[in-house]
Scaffold this motif. Structure first.
Motif, PDB file in Angstrom:
ATOM      1  N   VAL A  57     -42.249  23.976  19.111  1.00 20.97           N
ATOM      2  CA  VAL A  57     -42.147  22.572  18.741  1.00 20.97           C
ATOM      3  C   VAL A  57     -41.076  22.421  17.666  1.00 20.97           C
ATOM      4  CG1 VAL A  57     -43.339  20.527  17.910  1.00 20.97           C
ATOM      5  CG2 VAL A  57     -44.589  22.224  19.265  1.00 20.97           C
ATOM      6  N   ASN A  58     -40.000  21.739  18.010  1.00 21.85           N
ATOM      7  CA  ASN A  58     -38.952  21.443  17.039  1.00 21.85           C
ATOM      8  C   ASN A  58     -39.353  20.156  16.312  1.00 21.85           C
ATOM      9  OD1 ASN A  58     -36.667  20.767  15.591  1.00 21.85           O
ATOM     10  ND2 ASN A  58     -35.247  21.293  17.220  1.00 21.85           N
ATOM     11  N   THR A  59     -39.884  20.316  15.119  1.00 19.70           N
ATOM     12  CA  THR A  59     -40.464  19.190  14.384  1.00 19.70           C
ATOM     13  C   THR A  59     -39.414  18.227  13.835  1.00 19.70           C
ATOM     14  OG1 THR A  59     -40.442  20.471  12.321  1.00 19.70           O
ATOM     15  CG2 THR A  59     -42.451  20.568  13.680  1.00 19.70           C
ATOM     16  N   GLY A  60     -38.152  18.641  13.824  1.00 19.21           N
ATOM     17  CA  GLY A  60     -37.114  17.825  13.231  1.00 19.21           C
ATOM     18  C   GLY A  60     -36.895  18.117  11.764  1.00 19.21           C
ATOM     19  N   ILE A  61     -37.704  19.016  11.213  1.00 20.49           N
ATOM     20  CA  ILE A  61     -37.551  19.415   9.809  1.00 20.49           C
ATOM     21  C   ILE A  61     -37.775  20.926   9.710  1.00 20.49           C
ATOM     22  CG2 ILE A  61     -39.949  18.899   9.203  1.00 20.49           C
ATOM     23  CD1 ILE A  61     -36.796  18.141   7.044  1.00 20.49           C
ATOM     24  N   ALA A  62     -37.090  21.641  10.606  1.00 20.79           N
ATOM     25  CA  ALA A  62     -37.145  23.106  10.639  1.00 20.79           C
ATOM     26  C   ALA A  62     -35.810  23.666  10.166  1.00 20.79           C
ATOM     27  CB  ALA A  62     -37.438  23.596  12.052  1.00 20.79           C
ATOM     28  N   THR A  63     -35.817  24.930   9.759  1.00 22.96           N
ATOM     29  CA  THR A  63     -34.561  25.579   9.384  1.00 22.96           C
ATOM     30  C   THR A  63     -33.785  25.964  10.643  1.00 22.96           C
ATOM     31  OG1 THR A  63     -35.416  27.843   9.391  1.00 22.96           O
ATOM     32  CG2 THR A  63     -35.690  26.574   7.349  1.00 22.96           C
ATOM     33  N   ASN A  64     -32.477  25.953  10.542  1.00 26.82           N
ATOM     34  CA  ASN A  64     -31.648  26.442  11.643  1.00 26.82           C
ATOM     35  C   ASN A  64     -31.950  27.909  11.927  1.00 26.82           C
ATOM     36  OD1 ASN A  64     -30.388  23.981  11.931  1.00 26.82           O
ATOM     37  ND2 ASN A  64     -28.579  24.548  10.745  1.00 26.82           N
ATOM     38  N   ALA A  65     -32.250  28.662  10.868  1.00 26.00           N
ATOM     39  CA  ALA A  65     -32.528  30.092  11.028  1.00 26.00           C
ATOM     40  C   ALA A  65     -33.748  30.316  11.912  1.00 26.00           C
ATOM     41  CB  ALA A  65     -32.732  30.743   9.663  1.00 26.00           C
ATOM     42  N   THR A  66     -34.772  29.481  11.751  1.00 27.12           N
ATOM     43  CA  THR A  66     -35.973  29.612  12.570  1.00 27.12           C
ATOM     44  C   THR A  66     -35.677  29.272  14.020  1.00 27.12           C
ATOM     45  OG1 THR A  66     -37.414  29.063  10.705  1.00 27.12           O
ATOM     46  CG2 THR A  66     -38.328  28.793  12.908  1.00 27.12           C
ATOM     47  N   ILE A  67     -35.007  28.168  14.240  1.00 30.36           N
ATOM     48  CA  ILE A  67     -34.679  27.739  15.602  1.00 30.36           C
ATOM     49  C   ILE A  67     -33.819  28.801  16.294  1.00 30.36           C
ATOM     50  CG2 ILE A  67     -33.472  26.003  16.976  1.00 30.36           C
ATOM     51  CD1 ILE A  67     -34.228  23.971  14.751  1.00 30.36           C
ATOM     52  N   THR A 199     -36.961  34.355   2.704  1.00 25.52           N
ATOM     53  CA  THR A 199     -36.467  33.367   1.747  1.00 25.52           C
ATOM     54  C   THR A 199     -37.542  32.398   1.283  1.00 25.52           C
ATOM     55  OG1 THR A 199     -35.733  31.967   3.608  1.00 25.52           O
ATOM     56  CG2 THR A 199     -34.116  33.477   2.625  1.00 25.52           C
ATOM     57  N   LEU A 200     -38.398  31.960   2.219  1.00 24.89           N
ATOM     58  CA  LEU A 200     -39.424  30.966   1.884  1.00 24.89           C
ATOM     59  C   LEU A 200     -40.847  31.498   2.020  1.00 24.89           C
ATOM     60  CD1 LEU A 200     -37.947  27.833   3.726  1.00 24.89           C
ATOM     61  CD2 LEU A 200     -37.569  28.557   1.359  1.00 24.89           C
ATOM     62  N   HIS A 201     -40.997  32.705   2.582  1.00 26.46           N
ATOM     63  CA  HIS A 201     -42.314  33.324   2.803  1.00 26.46           C
ATOM     64  C   HIS A 201     -43.165  32.536   3.798  1.00 26.46           C
ATOM     65  CE1 HIS A 201     -41.178  35.947  -0.452  1.00 26.46           C
ATOM     66  NE2 HIS A 201     -41.058  34.911  -1.263  1.00 26.46           N
ATOM     67  N   LEU A 202     -42.510  31.864   4.731  1.00 21.85           N
ATOM     68  CA  LEU A 202     -43.179  31.183   5.837  1.00 21.85           C
ATOM     69  C   LEU A 202     -42.199  31.096   6.996  1.00 21.85           C
ATOM     70  CD1 LEU A 202     -41.731  28.234   5.357  1.00 21.85           C
ATOM     71  CD2 LEU A 202     -43.674  27.834   3.879  1.00 21.85           C
ATOM     72  N   SER A 203     -42.692  30.646   8.147  1.00 26.33           N
ATOM     73  CA  SER A 203     -41.862  30.713   9.351  1.00 26.33           C
ATOM     74  C   SER A 203     -40.710  29.721   9.335  1.00 26.33           C
ATOM     75  CB  SER A 203     -42.727  30.486  10.597  1.00 26.33           C
ATOM     76  OG  SER A 203     -43.299  29.194  10.568  1.00 26.33           O
ATOM     77  N   GLY A 204     -40.866  28.602   8.648  1.00 24.64           N
ATOM     78  CA  GLY A 204     -39.780  27.633   8.551  1.00 24.64           C
ATOM     79  C   GLY A 204     -39.684  26.668   9.708  1.00 24.64           C
ATOM     80  N   ASP A 205     -40.723  26.626  10.578  1.00 23.50           N
ATOM     81  CA  ASP A 205     -40.665  25.712  11.721  1.00 23.50           C
ATOM     82  C   ASP A 205     -41.033  24.283  11.353  1.00 23.50           C
ATOM     83  OD1 ASP A 205     -43.380  26.574  11.339  1.00 23.50           O
ATOM     84  OD2 ASP A 205     -43.864  25.718  13.301  1.00 23.50           O
ATOM     85  N   CYS A 206     -41.740  24.112  10.230  1.00 26.78           N
ATOM     86  CA  CYS A 206     -42.105  22.770   9.798  1.00 26.78           C
ATOM     87  C   CYS A 206     -42.104  22.712   8.279  1.00 26.78           C
ATOM     88  CB  CYS A 206     -43.478  22.360  10.334  1.00 26.78           C
ATOM     89  SG  CYS A 206     -43.917  20.660   9.892  1.00 26.78           S
ATOM     90  N   LEU A 207     -41.140  22.003   7.732  1.00 27.63           N
ATOM     91  CA  LEU A 207     -41.024  21.849   6.280  1.00 27.63           C
ATOM     92  C   LEU A 207     -41.269  20.404   5.900  1.00 27.63           C
ATOM     93  CD1 LEU A 207     -37.948  24.180   5.815  1.00 27.63           C
ATOM     94  CD2 LEU A 207     -40.294  24.671   5.116  1.00 27.63           C
ATOM     95  N   CYS A 208     -42.381  19.857   6.430  1.00 23.88           N
ATOM     96  CA  CYS A 208     -42.710  18.454   6.174  1.00 23.88           C
ATOM     97  C   CYS A 208     -42.995  18.196   4.702  1.00 23.88           C
ATOM     98  CB  CYS A 208     -43.887  18.017   7.033  1.00 23.88           C
ATOM     99  SG  CYS A 208     -45.477  18.782   6.591  1.00 23.88           S
ATOM    100  N   GLY A 209     -43.412  19.241   3.961  1.00 20.20           N
ATOM    101  CA  GLY A 209     -43.612  19.115   2.526  1.00 20.20           C
ATOM    102  C   GLY A 209     -45.030  18.819   2.099  1.00 20.20           C
ATOM    103  N   GLU A 226     -29.029  23.084   5.032  1.00 21.29           N
ATOM    104  CA  GLU A 226     -29.084  22.014   6.030  1.00 21.29           C
ATOM    105  C   GLU A 226     -30.394  21.230   5.920  1.00 21.29           C
ATOM    106  OE1 GLU A 226     -31.386  25.236   8.051  1.00 21.29           O
ATOM    107  OE2 GLU A 226     -29.657  25.151   6.697  1.00 21.29           O
ATOM    108  N   VAL A 227     -31.500  21.925   5.581  1.00 23.21           N
ATOM    109  CA  VAL A 227     -32.772  21.244   5.400  1.00 23.21           C
ATOM    110  C   VAL A 227     -32.770  20.462   4.092  1.00 23.21           C
ATOM    111  CG1 VAL A 227     -35.272  21.521   5.209  1.00 23.21           C
ATOM    112  CG2 VAL A 227     -33.967  23.016   6.741  1.00 23.21           C
ATOM    113  N   PHE A 228     -32.214  21.057   3.061  1.00 20.03           N
ATOM    114  CA  PHE A 228     -32.115  20.374   1.769  1.00 20.03           C
ATOM    115  C   PHE A 228     -31.331  19.067   1.903  1.00 20.03           C
ATOM    116  CE2 PHE A 228     -29.878  19.539  -2.233  1.00 20.03           C
ATOM    117  CZ  PHE A 228     -30.943  19.504  -3.126  1.00 20.03           C
ATOM    118  N   GLU A 229     -30.209  19.123   2.608  1.00 24.07           N
ATOM    119  CA  GLU A 229     -29.395  17.919   2.780  1.00 24.07           C
ATOM    120  C   GLU A 229     -30.130  16.867   3.610  1.00 24.07           C
ATOM    121  OE1 GLU A 229     -26.664  17.165   1.252  1.00 24.07           O
ATOM    122  OE2 GLU A 229     -26.710  19.100   0.212  1.00 24.07           O
ATOM    123  N   GLU A 230     -30.891  17.312   4.604  1.00 24.54           N
ATOM    124  CA  GLU A 230     -31.672  16.363   5.406  1.00 24.54           C
ATOM    125  C   GLU A 230     -32.746  15.693   4.547  1.00 24.54           C
ATOM    126  OE1 GLU A 230     -33.288  14.284   8.794  1.00 24.54           O
ATOM    127  OE2 GLU A 230     -31.326  14.923   8.047  1.00 24.54           O
TER     128      GLU A 230
END
Length: 280
Positions: A57-67, A199-209, A226-230
């Protein structure tokens, strides 16, 4: 509705329970994480006739590295990969689901709103995916890496290794497995995980916060710009165009705790979100 057992079942026993329910088409819900990677390995090796592919599931707030990791790993293993997005689901009023639309209406999620956020970003796209598979004559089941004792929150929330919501079925083969078992399997079977764990100690597929602290944005700025800028783009949009509710929560990762009133609001929001989606 679901199945419960007083017996501690092994992964194959749990997967066989799914087959007993005539759920013959297995799609592994994969995030690039350790647990879902183990489940993917178990299903691909032991149930090749039932394994239909990986569901990401590409949540729209994932890291490029994860995708990129998920894409590359599935190519390396020759696993069929199905990518779904919240934008593929439409509300009754014609509005498209997306992380951007979510935060413009409600602001960045707090911990109390995590469940409703997951409905919005992950659950509804999976339901649509399953609905489409059923139309094609399949009998699908989403295979999950959830474990009952992974955390206190999971222990309180998850009581079933096989459960359904209407025609959407989930099966959790490693539901009863301990952290020690997981690490042993992970190492012995050379399972890979997303580099975002470094880097984040999680998978990075959803960084909804929903469970993030404000200062964690600095890690995103350093390692996943890229996530920070988004996030910064969305913060700016909320301040300009967000609803009054959204503008109260216009900063990512700044709302770790929730008041009793906000927990009550979550139930209302979940009910609204769930009733506003065309699925059946």
């Amino acid at each position: 509705m679901g199945l419960e057992s007083s017996k501690i079942l092994d992964p194959n026993e749990i997967l066989n329970k799914a087959l007993d329910k005539n759920l013959t088409d297995f799609y592994v819900g994969y995030s690039g994480g350790k647990d879902s990677g183990i489940v993917l390995d178990i299903v691909a090796k032991n149930y090749p006739d039932n394994f239909k592919g990986v569901l990401f599931v590409n949540t729209g707030i994932a890291t490029n590295a994860t995708i990129n990791f998920v894409n590359d790993y599935c190519k390396q293993k020759s696993y069929p990969l199905f990518i779904v997005k919240p934008e593929q689901v439409t509300k009754k009023n014609g509005e498209i689901y997306s992380y951007e639309n979510l935060v413009l209406k409600y602001g960045f999620p707090k911990s109390a709103f995590h469940t409703s956020t997951m409905f919005h970003l992950k659950y509804f796209p999976m339901r649509k995916f399953v609905k489409d598979r059923i139309r094609d004559g399949e009998k699908p089941c989403i295979i999950s890496g959830i474990r009952k004792f992974e955390s206190k929150r999971r222990t309180q929330k998850w009581s079933k290794y096989l459960y359904n919501d209407g025609k959407l079925w989930f099966c959790a083969p490693i539901f009863y497995k301990s952290n020690d078992w997981v690490m042993k399997y992970f190492i012995e079977n050379n399972i890979k995980k997303s580099p975002v764990y470094n880097t984040l100690h999680l998978s990075g597929d959803c960084l909804c916060g929903a469970f993030a602290k404000k200062e964690e944005a600095k890690l995103l700025q350093m390692f996943h710009p890229e996530v920070f800028e988004e996030i910064k783009r969305l913060e700016s949009l909320i301040k300009k165009y967000g609803t009054p509710t959204a503008q109260k929560y216009n900063t990512w990762g700044n709302h770790l705790t929730a008041t009793t009133t906000e927990v009550q609001q979550q139930a209302t929001l979940e009910s609204f979100i769930c009733s506003d989606c065309i699925l059946d």
